[in-house]
Design an enzyme around this catalytic site. Structure first.
Site, PDB file in Angstrom:
ATOM      1  N   TYR A  27      34.865  33.080  42.658  1.00  0.00           N
ATOM      2  CA  TYR A  27      34.390  32.878  41.280  1.00  0.00           C
ATOM      3  C   TYR A  27      34.538  31.423  40.844  1.00  0.00           C
ATOM      4  O   TYR A  27      33.690  30.879  40.144  1.00  0.00           O
ATOM      5  CB  TYR A  27      35.106  33.819  40.304  1.00  0.00           C
TER       6      TYR A  27
ATOM      7  N   GLN B 214      20.623  40.312  34.074  1.00  0.00           N
ATOM      8  CA  GLN B 214      21.750  40.750  34.907  1.00  0.00           C
ATOM      9  C   GLN B 214      22.588  39.537  35.318  1.00  0.00           C
ATOM     10  O   GLN B 214      23.647  39.686  35.910  1.00  0.00           O
ATOM     11  CB  GLN B 214      21.247  41.454  36.169  1.00  0.00           C
TER      12      GLN B 214
ATOM     13  N   ASP C 207      24.997  33.511  34.442  1.00  0.00           N
ATOM     14  CA  ASP C 207      25.013  32.046  34.517  1.00  0.00           C
ATOM     15  C   ASP C 207      24.664  31.342  33.202  1.00  0.00           C
ATOM     16  O   ASP C 207      24.767  30.119  33.104  1.00  0.00           O
ATOM     17  CB  ASP C 207      24.067  31.548  35.640  1.00  0.00           C
TER      18      ASP C 207
ATOM     19  N   HIS D   5      25.602  42.154  32.487  1.00  0.00           N
ATOM     20  CA  HIS D   5      26.725  42.161  33.438  1.00  0.00           C
ATOM     21  C   HIS D   5      27.799  41.157  33.069  1.00  0.00           C
ATOM     22  O   HIS D   5      28.624  40.793  33.906  1.00  0.00           O
ATOM     23  CB  HIS D   5      26.208  41.881  34.868  1.00  0.00           C
TER      24      HIS D   5
ATOM     25  N   CYS E 186      42.171  39.380  30.227  1.00  0.00           N
ATOM     26  CA  CYS E 186      43.404  39.771  30.915  1.00  0.00           C
ATOM     27  C   CYS E 186      43.220  41.164  31.519  1.00  0.00           C
ATOM     28  O   CYS E 186      42.516  42.005  30.963  1.00  0.00           O
ATOM     29  CB  CYS E 186      44.586  39.780  29.931  1.00  0.00           C
TER      30      CYS E 186
ATOM     31  N   CYS F 239      46.542  43.016  28.944  1.00  0.00           N
ATOM     32  CA  CYS F 239      46.539  42.969  27.465  1.00  0.00           C
ATOM     33  C   CYS F 239      45.113  42.712  26.970  1.00  0.00           C
ATOM     34  O   CYS F 239      44.177  42.642  27.771  1.00  0.00           O
ATOM     35  CB  CYS F 239      47.506  41.879  26.975  1.00  0.00           C
TER      36      CYS F 239
ATOM     37  N   CYS G 175      47.746  35.256  32.548  1.00  0.00           N
ATOM     38  CA  CYS G 175      47.674  35.363  31.086  1.00  0.00           C
ATOM     39  C   CYS G 175      49.049  35.004  30.515  1.00  0.00           C
ATOM     40  O   CYS G 175      50.069  35.037  31.228  1.00  0.00           O
ATOM     41  CB  CYS G 175      47.322  36.817  30.730  1.00  0.00           C
TER      42      CYS G 175
ATOM     43  N   CYS H 216      50.745  36.807  28.856  1.00  0.00           N
ATOM     44  CA  CYS H 216      51.602  38.010  28.965  1.00  0.00           C
ATOM     45  C   CYS H 216      52.157  38.142  30.381  1.00  0.00           C
ATOM     46  O   CYS H 216      52.924  39.046  30.680  1.00  0.00           O
ATOM     47  CB  CYS H 216      50.795  39.256  28.593  1.00  0.00           C
TER      48      CYS H 216
ATOM     49  N   THR I  37      14.506  40.183  40.378  1.00  0.00           N
ATOM     50  CA  THR I  37      15.546  41.189  40.614  1.00  0.00           C
ATOM     51  C   THR I  37      15.049  42.198  41.642  1.00  0.00           C
ATOM     52  O   THR I  37      13.900  42.624  41.628  1.00  0.00           O
ATOM     53  CB  THR I  37      15.976  41.921  39.323  1.00  0.00           C
TER      54      THR I  37
END
Ligand code: APR
Length: 238
Positions: A64, A97, A100, A115, A123, A126, A143, A145, A183
């Site tokens: 990612y 979908q 970006d 999506h 998180c 939480c 996070c 937390c 798509t």
């Protein structure tokens, strides 16, 4: 290219676009299936899952983070810009979908992100969530937390945000023309949107260099790229 449906286009009031990774391909963002479907020999379909994330959050975050860098430096292409320009001539809604943000960057104002979005982070435990454009100092990012943060995107097996999905169905049910761009229509429920439109007598146009699962249901299937075809489509309204 549009001769066969020119008269149907004449009195179009509302146009709904259903877009996928193919519309961003010419902005340098890889699609998911076909030759682009691998990242470091990992099938991206397997990485974009909740199991892969909990199995190896560090690897999924590496993917990612690379996508974030690629997307943040990408620019909208002529296809995104044509859809934005069309808002001058008709009521246009984009059901994408893609995560970006390139439709919004091109100037489209009615975009539903089915999506999620690559800038949205939440998180895993939480209720923290925020839009974060900067790099994370650690992998996986944590996070406040103490639990792991995740991209706020819809992974396989997860449901779409209900309000967004209901809104998307409503637009699909009330449009004169639906244009399905870039798509493969293999992922549900996004791939049911053309069925809703067709059931409500909308004209369906597909723009994709390749055949898809629904090509035979289209009123017109144009075997070419979106950056080339969409500007020509918009010129019909000028
Ligand atoms: N112009 C138009 N279409 C293109 C172009 C282009 N330049 N280049 C590729 N395509 C087409 C391909 O032929 C293919 O049909 O875009 C489609 C991309 O299909 P996928 O890679 O399956 O992407 P998409 O349909 O958006 O995937 C849907 O699956 O991986 C999940 O959540 C992810 O939103 C994604 C969903």
């Amino acid at each position: 290219m549009f001769e066969s449906i020119k008269n149907q286009i004449g009195n179009v009031k509302k146009i709904v676009f259903v877009t996928g990774a193919g519309i961003s391909q010419e902005s340098g963002i890889p699609t998911f299936r076909g030759k682009d479907g691998l990242w470091r020999n990992n099938d991206v379909m397997k990485l974009a899952t909740i199991d892969a994330f909990y199995d190896d959050p560090k690897l999924v975050w590496e993917w990612y983070n690379e996508r974030r860098h690629n997307i943040f430096s990408a620019e909208p292409n002529q296809g995104h810009k044509a859809i934005a320009e069309l808002e001058k001539f008709a009521d246009v809604v984009v059901l994408t979908q893609n995560i970006d943000g390139l439709h919004q960057k091109a100037g489209s104002r009615n975009v539903l992100e089915l999506h999620g979005s690559i800038v949205k982070i939440k998180c895993t435990v939480c209720d923290f969530n925020d839009e974060i454009m900067v790099d994370f100092s650690e992998n996986p990012p944590l996070c406040k937390c103490g639990n792991i943060l995740r991209p706020d995107v819809v992974w396989f097996g997860e449901s779409l945000p209900q309000d967004v999905w209901q809104n998307a169905i409503n637009h699909a049910n009330h449009c004169d023309l639906m244009i399905i761009v870039g798509t493969s229509l293999v992922v549900s429920p996004a791939n049911t949107l053309p069925i809703y439109a067709k059931q409500n007598n909308a004209t369906l146009i597909e723009i994709n260099p390749e055949n898809t699962e629904m090509s035979l249901d289209m009123d017109l299937a144009i075997r070419d790229t979106s950056a080339k075809v969409l500007p020509e489509f918009v010129s019909l309204f000028k």
